[in-house]
Design an enzyme around this catalytic site. Structure first.
Site, mmCIF file in Angstrom:
data_model
loop_
_atom_site.group_PDB
_atom_site.id
_atom_site.type_symbol
_atom_site.label_atom_id
_atom_site.label_comp_id
_atom_site.label_asym_id
_atom_site.label_seq_id
_atom_site.Cartn_x
_atom_site.Cartn_y
_atom_site.Cartn_z
ATOM 1 N N SER A 65 29.669 8.489 -22.031
ATOM 2 C CA SER A 65 29.127 7.759 -20.878
ATOM 3 C C SER A 65 27.619 7.542 -20.936
ATOM 4 O O SER A 65 27.092 6.759 -20.149
ATOM 5 C CB SER A 65 29.467 8.476 -19.579
ATOM 6 O OG SER A 65 30.771 8.143 -19.195
ATOM 7 N N LYS A 81 26.552 4.039 -21.121
ATOM 8 C CA LYS A 81 26.641 3.123 -19.968
ATOM 9 C C LYS A 81 25.284 2.557 -19.538
ATOM 10 O O LYS A 81 25.165 1.343 -19.335
ATOM 11 C CB LYS A 81 27.390 3.792 -18.809
ATOM 12 C CG LYS A 81 28.892 3.996 -19.114
ATOM 13 C CD LYS A 81 29.597 4.781 -18.036
ATOM 14 C CE LYS A 81 31.115 4.767 -18.120
ATOM 15 N NZ LYS A 81 31.715 5.656 -19.106
ATOM 16 N N TYR A 132 34.521 -1.257 -25.318
ATOM 17 C CA TYR A 132 34.122 -0.117 -24.475
ATOM 18 C C TYR A 132 34.323 1.211 -25.227
ATOM 19 O O TYR A 132 33.431 2.063 -25.239
ATOM 20 C CB TYR A 132 34.921 -0.139 -23.160
ATOM 21 C CG TYR A 132 34.755 1.125 -22.349
ATOM 22 C CD1 TYR A 132 33.594 1.370 -21.611
ATOM 23 C CD2 TYR A 132 35.753 2.101 -22.334
ATOM 24 C CE1 TYR A 132 33.429 2.546 -20.892
ATOM 25 C CE2 TYR A 132 35.591 3.273 -21.611
ATOM 26 C CZ TYR A 132 34.436 3.492 -20.891
ATOM 27 O OH TYR A 132 34.274 4.669 -20.195
ATOM 28 N N VAL A 139 30.829 12.772 -21.309
ATOM 29 C CA VAL A 139 31.912 13.748 -21.388
ATOM 30 C C VAL A 139 31.803 14.655 -22.623
ATOM 31 O O VAL A 139 32.430 15.704 -22.679
ATOM 32 C CB VAL A 139 33.273 12.995 -21.304
ATOM 33 C CG1 VAL A 139 33.618 12.343 -22.632
ATOM 34 C CG2 VAL A 139 34.378 13.896 -20.828
#
Ligand code: GLN
Length: 319
Positions: free
Chosen positions: A68, A71, A200, A270
Site C-alpha cells: 500500500s 498508493k 494494481y 501490509v
C-alpha cells in the site's frame, strides 16, 4: 544543513530503534505464503533529509514489497499526469472510517480516497486508461517503475514476481471491489478492468528497501525534488495533495488517531513498511512486518510516537 547537529539527531533515532526492537506485538500478514514467511524480527529505520543527509539502522537493505505504500505514489503520478480536477472526478478526499479493503463507496459512488484499495484501484484505472493509453501493459509497467525509481533517486526499486502471482490468485476482495466499482461506473470509459487489476497488483509487488523508501519519503518532504539527484519528479502542487491525503487517510482506520498523536503525513503497507514525511525536513522509512489489527506496523507506529515525544515534528507542535 537542515539538521545542523545530525550526529546527535541520529543518536535519538538509534535510541528509538532500540526502544521499539523488543516490541513483539502484532502478526505478520499471512494472506499469501510469501508474506507469511517474512521474519517478524526484521526491523529497519532509514532517514534521508531534504539536503541528502542519511542515516540507517537495522535491516535497511533487505527488499520488501511496497504494497500500500505504492498508493501515494500512483496517486501522485496520476495528479502529475492528469491534474487534480481530473483525478478527483473519480476519487474522493475523505477518510472512509472503515478497513482498507472494505466494499464501500461514498455518497457519490466514488471510492472515499486514493489511500485505500478501492481508491488505489481507480487511480490505477486512470493511469492505464487516461495516461498514455497507447502504451502496452509492459510499457505501462516500465513507465510506472521508472517513476518510482526517479522518486527513489535511482536506489533499489525491484519487482517481486512471486508476490505478484500470489496476490493475483488470492485477491477475491480486490476483484469484488473491482466488479463493484465497475457496476457503479467508477472507471473511465474503455477501461479494461482485468488489466487494471493486474496493474494494481504490479504496483503492490514493487520492491524497495528502507534506504530507497527513505529517499522516496524525502522527495515528498522536499516538494517533489529528489534530494539525491536534484531531479524534480513531481510538481509541488501534486505533492501537497499527496501529503494532505497521507495525513488524513494514510494509516487506514487509524488515520485519525495517528494524525492526532503524531501529526505527520504517513503511509503504511501490509508488508510492514511505512513512509513518514516531515515536510521541508526529511523522509523516514520504517520496516517491521508484524501488523496491528488495523494493518499498520506495530513497531512502526510505536517509533512514530517515540519520535514526536522528543522532537516537535507534530504539525501543531510549534504554536
Ligand atoms: N496487496 C494488498 C491488497 O491489495 C495491499 C494492501 C495493503 O498494503 N494494505 O490487499
Amino acid at each position: 544543513f537542515i539538521i545542523p547537529d545530525f550526529k546527535s539527531f541520529t543518536k535519538h533515532i538509534e535510541e528509538f530503534y532500540y526502544i521499539c526492537e523488543p516490541n513483539s506485538a502484532g502478526k505478520v500478514a499471512d494472506y499469501i505464503p510469501q508474506l507469511a514467511r517474512t521474519d517478524p524480527k526484521s526491523w529497519g529505520v532509514s532517514v534521508c533529509t531534504v539536503d541528502g543527509q542519511r542515516y540507517s539502522i537495522g535491516k535497511t537493505n533487505t527488499p520488501f514489497t511496497i504494497q500500500s505504500c505504492s498508493k501515494p505514489l500512483t496517486y501522485g503520478i496520476a495528479l502529475e499526469e492528469l491534474t487534480e480536477t481530473e483525478v478527483h472526478k473519480y476519487v474522493g478526499q475523505e477518510p472512509s472510517g472503515r478497513n482498507f479493503n472494505e466494499l464501500i463507496l461514498d455518497q457519490n459512488k466514488k471510492p472515499h480516497n486514493p489511500m485505500i484499495n478501492a481508491g488505489a484501484i481507480v487511480v490505477c484505472s486512470l493511469l492505464k486508461t487516461l495516461v498514455k493509453p497507447e502504451m502496452t501493459p509492459s510499457e505501462k509497467f516500465d513507465f510506472i517503475m521508472n517513476y518510482f525509481k526517479r522518486l527513489a533517486g535511482g536506489e533499489h526499486i525491484g519487482f517481486n514476481n512471486a508476490i505478484f502471482l500470489s496476490e493475483k490468485v488470492s485477491a477475491d476482495r480486490n476483484y469484488a471491489l473491482g466488479f463493484f466499482m465497475r457496476e457503479h461506473k467508477c472507471y473511465p470509459e474503455n477501461t479494461n478492468m482485468k488489466e487494471v487489476m493486474d496493474f494494481y497488483f504490479q504496483c503492490c509487488s514493487m520492491e524497495a528497501t528502507c534506504e530507497s523508501s527513505a529517499v522516496i519519503a524525502a522527495t515528498l518532504a522536499n516538494g517533489g525534488v529528489c534530494p539525491i539527484t536534484e531531479e524534480k519528479v513531481l510538481r509541488s502542487e501534486s505533492v501537497r495533495d499527496v501529503l494532505a491525503l497521507m495525513h488524513s487517510c494514510g494509516m487506514y482506520d487509524y488515520s485519525g488517531q495517528f494524525a492526532f498523536k503524531v501529526g505527520l503525513p504517513a503511509k503504511s503497507g501490509v508488508s510492514g513498511s511505512m513512509l513518514i514525511v516531515v515536510p521541508n525536513t526529511m523522509g523516514i522509512a520504517l520496516w517491521s512486518p508484524p501488523l496491528d489489527p488495523l494493518g499498520n506496523s506495530c513497531r512502526g507506529v510505536q517509533f512514530c510516537e517515540e519520535l514526536v515525544k522528543t522532537f516537535n515534528f507534530h504539525k501543531y507542535d510549534n504554536l
